[in-house]
Design a protein around this motif. Sequence first.
Motif, PDB file in Angstrom:
ATOM      1  N   VAL A 162       0.812  -1.229   0.000  1.00 27.99           N
ATOM      2  CA  VAL A 162       0.000   0.000   0.000  1.00 27.99           C
ATOM      3  C   VAL A 162       0.841   1.273   0.000  1.00 27.99           C
ATOM      4  CG1 VAL A 162      -2.021  -1.078   1.087  1.00 27.99           C
ATOM      5  CG2 VAL A 162      -0.231  -0.080   2.541  1.00 27.99           C
ATOM      6  N   ALA A 163       2.163   1.173   0.201  1.00 32.85           N
ATOM      7  CA  ALA A 163       2.969   2.398   0.282  1.00 32.85           C
ATOM      8  C   ALA A 163       4.429   2.057   0.013  1.00 32.85           C
ATOM      9  CB  ALA A 163       2.833   3.031   1.668  1.00 32.85           C
ATOM     10  N   GLY A 164       5.237   3.093  -0.220  1.00 34.68           N
ATOM     11  CA  GLY A 164       6.663   2.834  -0.407  1.00 34.68           C
ATOM     12  C   GLY A 164       7.463   4.099  -0.639  1.00 34.68           C
TER      13      GLY A 164
ATOM     14  N   ASP B   3      15.770   8.074  -6.253  1.00 37.28           N
ATOM     15  CA  ASP B   3      15.249   9.185  -7.063  1.00 37.28           C
ATOM     16  C   ASP B   3      13.729   9.235  -6.826  1.00 37.28           C
ATOM     17  OD1 ASP B   3      13.937  10.473  -9.249  1.00 37.28           O
ATOM     18  OD2 ASP B   3      15.770  10.283 -10.441  1.00 37.28           O
ATOM     19  N   ALA B   4      13.289  10.315  -6.121  1.00 32.39           N
ATOM     20  CA  ALA B   4      11.900  10.346  -5.653  1.00 32.39           C
ATOM     21  C   ALA B   4      10.885  10.290  -6.804  1.00 32.39           C
ATOM     22  CB  ALA B   4      11.678  11.604  -4.814  1.00 32.39           C
ATOM     23  N   ALA B   5      11.142  11.057  -7.857  1.00 34.58           N
ATOM     24  CA  ALA B   5      10.169  11.095  -8.964  1.00 34.58           C
ATOM     25  C   ALA B   5      10.082   9.726  -9.640  1.00 34.58           C
ATOM     26  CB  ALA B   5      10.585  12.161  -9.975  1.00 34.58           C
ATOM     27  N   ARG B   6      11.235   9.118  -9.832  1.00 33.34           N
ATOM     28  CA  ARG B   6      11.256   7.790 -10.461  1.00 33.34           C
ATOM     29  C   ARG B   6      10.545   6.770  -9.572  1.00 33.34           C
ATOM     30  NH1 ARG B   6      17.164   5.772 -12.044  1.00 33.34           N
ATOM     31  NH2 ARG B   6      17.189   5.429  -9.789  1.00 33.34           N
ATOM     32  N   GLY B   7      10.754   6.911  -8.249  1.00 32.25           N
ATOM     33  CA  GLY B   7      10.123   6.000  -7.292  1.00 32.25           C
ATOM     34  C   GLY B   7       8.612   6.147  -7.297  1.00 32.25           C
ATOM     35  N   ARG B   8       8.130   7.410  -7.386  1.00 31.90           N
ATOM     36  CA  ARG B   8       6.675   7.627  -7.397  1.00 31.90           C
ATOM     37  C   ARG B   8       6.076   7.028  -8.677  1.00 31.90           C
ATOM     38  NH1 ARG B   8       6.385  12.400  -5.507  1.00 31.90           N
ATOM     39  NH2 ARG B   8       5.614  11.674  -3.502  1.00 31.90           N
TER      40      ARG B   8
ATOM     41  N   CYS C 258       3.300   7.087  -2.308  1.00 30.52           N
ATOM     42  CA  CYS C 258       4.655   6.856  -2.842  1.00 30.52           C
ATOM     43  C   CYS C 258       5.496   8.035  -2.359  1.00 30.52           C
ATOM     44  CB  CYS C 258       4.648   6.812  -4.364  1.00 30.52           C
ATOM     45  SG  CYS C 258       3.697   5.463  -5.048  1.00 30.52           S
ATOM     46  N   TYR C 259       6.288   7.812  -1.351  1.00 31.79           N
ATOM     47  CA  TYR C 259       6.960   8.909  -0.661  1.00 31.79           C
ATOM     48  C   TYR C 259       8.374   9.113  -1.210  1.00 31.79           C
ATOM     49  CZ  TYR C 259       3.074   8.107   2.515  1.00 31.79           C
ATOM     50  OH  TYR C 259       1.821   7.934   3.046  1.00 31.79           O
ATOM     51  N   SER C 260       8.935  10.306  -0.888  1.00 33.57           N
ATOM     52  CA  SER C 260      10.250  10.646  -1.448  1.00 33.57           C
ATOM     53  C   SER C 260      11.382   9.986  -0.660  1.00 33.57           C
ATOM     54  CB  SER C 260      10.437  12.158  -1.475  1.00 33.57           C
ATOM     55  OG  SER C 260      10.206  12.668  -0.189  1.00 33.57           O
ATOM     56  N   ASP C 261      11.145   9.628   0.611  1.00 34.11           N
ATOM     57  CA  ASP C 261      12.204   8.988   1.401  1.00 34.11           C
ATOM     58  C   ASP C 261      11.563   8.191   2.540  1.00 34.11           C
ATOM     59  OD1 ASP C 261      11.827  10.807   3.751  1.00 34.11           O
ATOM     60  OD2 ASP C 261      12.442  12.280   2.253  1.00 34.11           O
TER      61      ASP C 261
END
Length: 390
Positions: free
Chosen positions: A42-44, A49-54, A67-70
């Motif tokens: 449900v989350a991560g 790289d925050a944008a890539r992770g989101r 989808c958080y930045s850190d």
Amino acid sequence: MINGIKPLERSLRWGMVGGGGTSQIGYIHRSAALRDGTFTLVAGAFDIDAARGRAFGERLGVAGDRCYSDYQTLFQEEAKRPDGIEAVSIATPNNTHYAICRAALEAGLHVVCEKPLCFTSEQADALVALSRKQNKIVGVTYGYSGHQMIQQARQMVANGDLGEIRIVNMQFSHGFHHRAVEQDSPSTRWRVDPKFVGPSYVLGDLATHPLFLAETMVPALKIRRLMCSRQSFVQSRAPLEDNAFVLMEYDNGAVGSMWTSAVNSGAMHSQKVRIVGEKASLEWWDEHPNQLRYEVQGQPAQILDRGMPYLVDTALEEDRIGAGHPEGLFEAWSNLYRRFAIAMDASDRGDTDFLAQFWYPDVHAGAMGVRWVENCVRSADSGSAWVEFI
Ligand code: NAI
């Protein structure tokens, strides 16, 4: 046999740190955690790289606002939600494990952490104490330990089928890094940089796997002292080793050896464990994980096959397809994640009796790997002297 029935009435709300779209190991975490319905992603904070992770998280089906930045924001924001995560997996480079694992436990989460758990035995002790204080599970992904043939070996040793154990011969020695491949591969580059991996390369990255398999098969053996010789055949990797030999003496008089290498040219994985007893030996090799070789002195060698009715109950309980069809690393990981979920649920219910007899690679297993590497490096850096295991 596992047939898809959920082992728990609930599914744990689960998040990931790392394991992003370009990672080597993220997919097997998700595949294993999601397979039996024990976890729901449900989350991560999936990527450095925050944008890539989101973007990646959303394509996995995770809501964009989760989808958080850190990892700090992940733990803070999820704690505010009534439906926030209950467990998190950490699949980031090694230098981050300690801080993220500590923060997760402090946030009241159960944890699945990649190996190595951390870099020093002081840090490992701190995580053991924190998990106890917070009453939270820490599972460590020594993946193949979830394979049924490892459970078969464990039970055969416990039954006395081999007699007194004399020799444990371990190896994990592949050839993929026989030259400086890190120049072209980001996920190898950090593996040979002490800033990211601490005091060792192959001892921590590879050897801790068969070490834990052997511990699982023969839990009674305790290392008394060891000596280690390590080399950096690709010289730019020094002081980190890309090859090492370790000799071990156990407190009951048994002896062990480990060969770990990333420069074993031509070899694929070569992760093997051979347990030699006074009557018979067992040998398991990860390139043929469904077979366990059982050799009784004076008799023809036997090949025990996964899924066959002659195996012990603990090896059959986690079978997923029956004999003949192969199972491998993905199924072994699924079995581990299933065990992690069952342990987390028991912990939440305060069922200490159940947990006391339930096996999974726990925080102590993670701490043991860290301690073993530390002792190996201490020996190697003292001219390969024998050192007491502390
Ligand atoms: P990788 O370099 O391929 O991927 C690392 C991932 O973590 C990337 O998605 C990266 O963006 C992300 N990341 C890095 N720092 C982060 C941070 N601070 N916050 C959030 N995300 C971050 O690495 P690989 O090969 O996937 O290894 C990850 C871990 O898994 C390592 O500790 C490694 O030792 C372990 N591993 C374990 C295996 C096993 O069999 N249990 C096998 C392979 C790796």
